[in-house]
Design an enzyme around this catalytic site. Structure first.
Site, PDB file in Angstrom:
ATOM      1  N   ARG A   1       0.978   8.832   9.747  1.00  0.00           N
ATOM      2  CA  ARG A   1      -0.266   8.196  10.215  1.00  0.00           C
ATOM      3  C   ARG A   1      -0.212   7.978  11.726  1.00  0.00           C
ATOM      4  O   ARG A   1      -1.219   8.147  12.417  1.00  0.00           O
ATOM      5  CB  ARG A   1      -0.471   6.857   9.501  1.00  0.00           C
ATOM      6  CG  ARG A   1      -0.905   7.029   8.053  1.00  0.00           C
ATOM      7  CD  ARG A   1      -0.731   5.760   7.264  1.00  0.00           C
ATOM      8  NE  ARG A   1      -1.575   4.675   7.702  1.00  0.00           N
ATOM      9  CZ  ARG A   1      -1.358   3.395   7.406  1.00  0.00           C
ATOM     10  NH1 ARG A   1      -0.325   3.062   6.653  1.00  0.00           N
ATOM     11  NH2 ARG A   1      -2.169   2.464   7.831  1.00  0.00           N
TER      12      ARG A   1
ATOM     13  N   ARG B   1       0.835  -1.206   0.000  1.00  0.00           N
ATOM     14  CA  ARG B   1       0.000   0.000   0.000  1.00  0.00           C
ATOM     15  C   ARG B   1       0.868   1.254   0.000  1.00  0.00           C
ATOM     16  O   ARG B   1       1.864   1.313   0.719  1.00  0.00           O
ATOM     17  CB  ARG B   1      -0.885   0.001   1.257  1.00  0.00           C
ATOM     18  CG  ARG B   1      -2.303  -0.427   1.001  1.00  0.00           C
ATOM     19  CD  ARG B   1      -3.081  -0.677   2.273  1.00  0.00           C
ATOM     20  NE  ARG B   1      -3.167   0.453   3.189  1.00  0.00           N
ATOM     21  CZ  ARG B   1      -3.896   0.435   4.304  1.00  0.00           C
ATOM     22  NH1 ARG B   1      -4.591  -0.649   4.636  1.00  0.00           N
ATOM     23  NH2 ARG B   1      -3.938   1.476   5.104  1.00  0.00           N
TER      24      ARG B   1
HETATM   25  P1  AP5 Z   1      -3.637  -5.110   9.874  1.00  0.00           P
HETATM   26  O1  AP5 Z   1      -4.578  -6.092  10.467  1.00  0.00           O
HETATM   27  O2  AP5 Z   1      -3.727  -4.837   8.426  1.00  0.00           O
HETATM   28  O3  AP5 Z   1      -3.644  -3.746  10.741  1.00  0.00           O
HETATM   29  P2  AP5 Z   1      -4.746  -2.622  10.909  1.00  0.00           P
HETATM   30  O4  AP5 Z   1      -4.825  -2.289  12.366  1.00  0.00           O
HETATM   31  O5  AP5 Z   1      -6.021  -3.011  10.235  1.00  0.00           O
HETATM   32  O6  AP5 Z   1      -3.984  -1.440  10.173  1.00  0.00           O
HETATM   33  P3  AP5 Z   1      -4.416  -0.444   9.019  1.00  0.00           P
HETATM   34  O7  AP5 Z   1      -3.132   0.155   8.506  1.00  0.00           O
HETATM   35  O8  AP5 Z   1      -5.289  -1.067   8.003  1.00  0.00           O
HETATM   36  O9  AP5 Z   1      -5.184   0.566   9.817  1.00  0.00           O
HETATM   37  P4  AP5 Z   1      -5.328   2.019   9.579  1.00  0.00           P
HETATM   38  O10 AP5 Z   1      -6.240   2.271  10.695  1.00  0.00           O
HETATM   39  O11 AP5 Z   1      -4.173   2.924   9.514  1.00  0.00           O
HETATM   40  O12 AP5 Z   1      -5.777   2.078   8.049  1.00  0.00           O
HETATM   41  P5  AP5 Z   1      -7.192   2.202   7.382  1.00  0.00           P
HETATM   42  O13 AP5 Z   1      -7.214   1.289   6.248  1.00  0.00           O
HETATM   43  O14 AP5 Z   1      -8.282   2.129   8.402  1.00  0.00           O
HETATM   44  O15 AP5 Z   1      -2.154  -5.592  10.240  1.00  0.00           O
HETATM   45  C1  AP5 Z   1      -1.013  -4.881   9.788  1.00  0.00           C
HETATM   46  C2  AP5 Z   1       0.093  -5.870   9.361  1.00  0.00           C
HETATM   47  O16 AP5 Z   1       0.546  -6.593  10.510  1.00  0.00           O
HETATM   48  C3  AP5 Z   1      -0.376  -6.932   8.346  1.00  0.00           C
HETATM   49  O17 AP5 Z   1       0.671  -7.189   7.482  1.00  0.00           O
HETATM   50  C4  AP5 Z   1      -0.675  -8.182   9.227  1.00  0.00           C
HETATM   51  O18 AP5 Z   1      -0.501  -9.376   8.509  1.00  0.00           O
HETATM   52  C5  AP5 Z   1       0.362  -8.012  10.334  1.00  0.00           C
HETATM   53  N1  AP5 Z   1      -0.084  -8.522  11.641  1.00  0.00           N
HETATM   54  C6  AP5 Z   1      -1.344  -8.455  12.160  1.00  0.00           C
HETATM   55  N2  AP5 Z   1      -1.355  -8.997  13.397  1.00  0.00           N
HETATM   56  C7  AP5 Z   1      -0.078  -9.393  13.654  1.00  0.00           C
HETATM   57  C8  AP5 Z   1       0.555 -10.041  14.772  1.00  0.00           C
HETATM   58  N3  AP5 Z   1      -0.123 -10.377  15.864  1.00  0.00           N
HETATM   59  N4  AP5 Z   1       1.880 -10.266  14.689  1.00  0.00           N
HETATM   60  C9  AP5 Z   1       2.593  -9.938  13.577  1.00  0.00           C
HETATM   61  N5  AP5 Z   1       2.043  -9.353  12.491  1.00  0.00           N
HETATM   62  C10 AP5 Z   1       0.734  -9.084  12.526  1.00  0.00           C
HETATM   63  O19 AP5 Z   1      -7.149   3.722   6.893  1.00  0.00           O
HETATM   64  C11 AP5 Z   1      -6.358   4.164   5.816  1.00  0.00           C
HETATM   65  C12 AP5 Z   1      -6.589   5.648   5.584  1.00  0.00           C
HETATM   66  O20 AP5 Z   1      -7.981   5.891   5.251  1.00  0.00           O
HETATM   67  C13 AP5 Z   1      -6.341   6.570   6.767  1.00  0.00           C
HETATM   68  O21 AP5 Z   1      -4.975   6.918   6.881  1.00  0.00           O
HETATM   69  C14 AP5 Z   1      -7.227   7.771   6.424  1.00  0.00           C
HETATM   70  O22 AP5 Z   1      -6.642   8.581   5.441  1.00  0.00           O
HETATM   71  C15 AP5 Z   1      -8.456   7.111   5.816  1.00  0.00           C
HETATM   72  N6  AP5 Z   1      -9.487   6.789   6.824  1.00  0.00           N
HETATM   73  C16 AP5 Z   1      -9.935   5.535   7.170  1.00  0.00           C
HETATM   74  N7  AP5 Z   1     -10.873   5.622   8.118  1.00  0.00           N
HETATM   75  C17 AP5 Z   1     -11.042   6.954   8.386  1.00  0.00           C
HETATM   76  C18 AP5 Z   1     -11.843   7.661   9.309  1.00  0.00           C
HETATM   77  N8  AP5 Z   1     -12.691   7.032  10.138  1.00  0.00           N
HETATM   78  N9  AP5 Z   1     -11.730   9.009   9.331  1.00  0.00           N
HETATM   79  C19 AP5 Z   1     -10.900   9.656   8.495  1.00  0.00           C
HETATM   80  N10 AP5 Z   1     -10.093   9.054   7.612  1.00  0.00           N
HETATM   81  C20 AP5 Z   1     -10.160   7.698   7.561  1.00  0.00           C
END
Ligand code: AP5
Length: 214
Positions: free
Chosen positions: A171, A160
């Protein structure tokens, strides 16, 4: 069951949500996934959101709140839902509270997944996601069976844009300033379930389900 998954970028919210929806037969509502689908499809919402997302900034509250309002009104939410990545600001949390009140619904919990910052950076920099179905993998911690290929749908995996180091740091800064205060917000409502988000993915899942079912 209706709950929020709260945690920093990379805390594992999406990874855990995928297992939790099977366990509780409810839907995952990920604002990040909905936004990425719109970016990919080139909708007006996606065009507007793209520049914020690529810089690691939050998309404006009014855009997100109307998106959630529309999503929560769909029939598949009637059995329950997991909010993944929403709310992310106090205004979004206030709007969610009003919306649920109007719908006559209550949150069961706000599950806060806690992971140290050095682990978050490792997880995000090694994350690869499926370009088609969005399934998430990691180059060391959660490898697909065949390198670069999604186990679920066979499409290619990508890095990504917002997972590159500079954007990740941005972030995390935004998370600390805008989203972390929600921990206090929901602690005051007495619905926070704090989970140690380090270690094995299945162990974390067991901690969450044990907490929710206690
Ligand atoms: P993963 O499960 O993908 O982590 P996550 O917490 O879901 O992280 P995200 O980066 O998706 O969250 P985010 O909140 O920043 O992004 P979002 O898409 O919501 O795990 C991460 C990695 O670790 C993976 O490779 C996984 O395999 C690995 N992993 C998991 N568990 C593990 C473990 N126990 N041990 C080892 N490895 C592990 O948002 C993206 C963007 O969208 C934001 O920046 C913003 O611009 C916008 N946006 C989204 N929602 C909003 C909102 N509500 N308001 C305003 N803007 C928003």
């Amino acid at each position: 069951m209706r709950f929020i998954l709260l945690g920093a970028p990379g805390a594992g919210k999406g990874t855990q949500a995928k297992q939790l929806i099977d366990r509780y037969k409810i839907v995952q509502i990920s604002t990040g996934d909905i936004l990425r689908e719109n970016v990919k499809a080139g909708t007006p919402l996606g065009v507007n959101a793209r520049s914020f997302m690529e810089k690691g900034l939050l998309v404006p509250d009014d855009v997100i709140i109307s998106m959630i309002e529309e999503r929560l009104s769909k029939p598949d939410c009637s059995n329950g839902f997991i909010l993944d990545g929403f709310p992310r600001t106090v205004s979004q949390a206030d709007a969610l509270g009003s919306l649920l009140k109007k719908m006559g619904l209550k949150l069961n919990a706000c599950v806060y997944v806690e992971v140290p910052e050095e682990d978050l950076i490792k997880r995000l920099s090694g994350r690869r996601v499926c370009n088609s179905c969005g399934e998430s993998y990691h180059v060391f911690f959660n490898k697909p069976k065949n390198e670069g290929v999604c186990d679920k749908c066979g499409a290619g995996l990508i890095h990504r844009k917002d997972d590159h180091e500079d954007t990740v740091r941005n972030r995390l800064k935004v998370y600390h300033n805008e989203t972390h205060p929600l921990l206090d917000y929901y602690t005051k409502q007495n619905i926070v379930l704090k989970i140690d988000g380090t270690g094995d993915i299945n162990d974390i899942f067991k901690r969450i389900t044990a907490g929710l079912e206690a």
